[in-house]
Design a protein around this motif. Structure first.
Motif, PDB file in Angstrom:
ATOM      1  N   ASP A 196      42.665  22.727 -20.675  1.00 54.55           N
ATOM      2  CA  ASP A 196      42.110  23.913 -21.322  1.00 54.55           C
ATOM      3  C   ASP A 196      40.668  24.183 -20.907  1.00 54.55           C
ATOM      4  O   ASP A 196      40.165  25.284 -21.103  1.00 54.55           O
ATOM      5  N   ASN A 197      39.981  23.179 -20.368  1.00 61.39           N
ATOM      6  CA  ASN A 197      38.594  23.350 -19.929  1.00 61.39           C
ATOM      7  C   ASN A 197      38.475  23.556 -18.426  1.00 61.39           C
ATOM      8  O   ASN A 197      37.375  23.685 -17.910  1.00 61.39           O
ATOM      9  N   MET A 198      39.590  23.549 -17.706  1.00 60.06           N
ATOM     10  CA  MET A 198      39.549  23.731 -16.257  1.00 60.06           C
ATOM     11  C   MET A 198      39.183  25.183 -15.951  1.00 60.06           C
ATOM     12  O   MET A 198      39.651  26.107 -16.607  1.00 60.06           O
ATOM     13  N   ARG A 199      38.357  25.375 -14.951  1.00 57.60           N
ATOM     14  CA  ARG A 199      37.954  26.704 -14.531  1.00 57.60           C
ATOM     15  C   ARG A 199      38.541  26.975 -13.150  1.00 57.60           C
ATOM     16  O   ARG A 199      38.734  26.072 -12.367  1.00 57.60           O
ATOM     17  N   ASP A 200      38.805  28.242 -12.861  1.00 58.39           N
ATOM     18  CA  ASP A 200      39.322  28.646 -11.554  1.00 58.39           C
ATOM     19  C   ASP A 200      38.226  29.368 -10.795  1.00 58.39           C
ATOM     20  O   ASP A 200      37.516  30.196 -11.359  1.00 58.39           O
ATOM     21  N   GLU A 201      38.104  29.049  -9.519  1.00 62.84           N
ATOM     22  CA  GLU A 201      37.100  29.678  -8.661  1.00 62.84           C
ATOM     23  C   GLU A 201      37.679  29.848  -7.272  1.00 62.84           C
ATOM     24  O   GLU A 201      38.627  29.168  -6.886  1.00 62.84           O
ATOM     25  N   THR A 202      37.046  30.697  -6.497  1.00 57.99           N
ATOM     26  CA  THR A 202      37.344  30.794  -5.072  1.00 57.99           C
ATOM     27  C   THR A 202      36.732  29.583  -4.397  1.00 57.99           C
ATOM     28  O   THR A 202      35.655  29.125  -4.761  1.00 57.99           O
TER      29      THR A 202
END
Length: 186
Positions: free
Chosen positions: A28-34
């Motif tokens: 739930d704390n994972m972030r998505d980025e390029t």
């Protein structure tokens, strides 16, 4: 005696929960980025064979995939758990190490440090060095990752990837430059 055993049991459970919290990534704390390439695609293919551009180059960086990450900083130690999505494949890596947090002014702080870890890709072990920078006013991190063979190779060329390109503007940029003595254009 029973109270002491109960107290010790509760303490042990709390300690185990804290250790599990620190070591396991929280989806739930994972972030998505390029995911951006600082190295050429040919250099990246030595580590990630299926590397290909996924978009147009921006400011000298080429998008080569996406990344999910979680960053934790506590008591001068940081852990970044990342999953790199490159060419339809996933590569998991954790880097950790000591960081310092500097108060840039009354509003901004900057946490930064060098983190290390290892990663396996196609049966090869890689040493991973990460340079982390995180500001208190954003949930994003800036993390550059360098990949070198774990087995020493004097002819190896490091492969570089970047998460969260270093874009600071306005008051944050002014505070950063004033604190670290960075002048425009230098």
């Amino acid at each position: 005696m029973k109270k002491l055993v109960s107290l010790l049991t509760v303490f042990a459970l709390v300690l185990l929960s804290a250790c599990a919290w620190w070591s396991e990534p929280d989806p739930d704390n994972m972030r998505d980025e390029t995911l951006w390439a600082l190295s050429s695609p040919e250099t990246l293919q030595t580590v990630f064979p299926d590397t290909a551009a996924t978009g147009e180059e921006q400011d000298g960086l080429l998008p080569v995939g996406t990344v999910n990450y979680e960053s934790r900083v506590e008591d001068g130690e940081a852990t970044c758990t990342v999953t790199l999505h490159i060419g339809g494949r996933d590569y998991a890596c954790t880097v950790e190490g000591s960081v310092v947090t500097n108060k840039l002014n009354d509003t901004y702080t900057c946490t930064q440090g060098m983190l290390t870890g290892t990663m396996e890709a196609d049966g090869t072990q890689w040493t991973v060095t990460g340079l982390l920078r995180e500001f208190n006013t954003t949930s994003r991190i800036m993390l550059s990752l360098e990949f070198l063979p774990a087995e020493y190779d004097p002819d190896a060329t490091p492969a570089w990837l970047v998460i969260g390109p270093d874009v600071t503007t306005g008051e944050l940029r002014e505070a950063y430059e004033a604190y670290y003595g960075v002048a425009e254009g230098e």
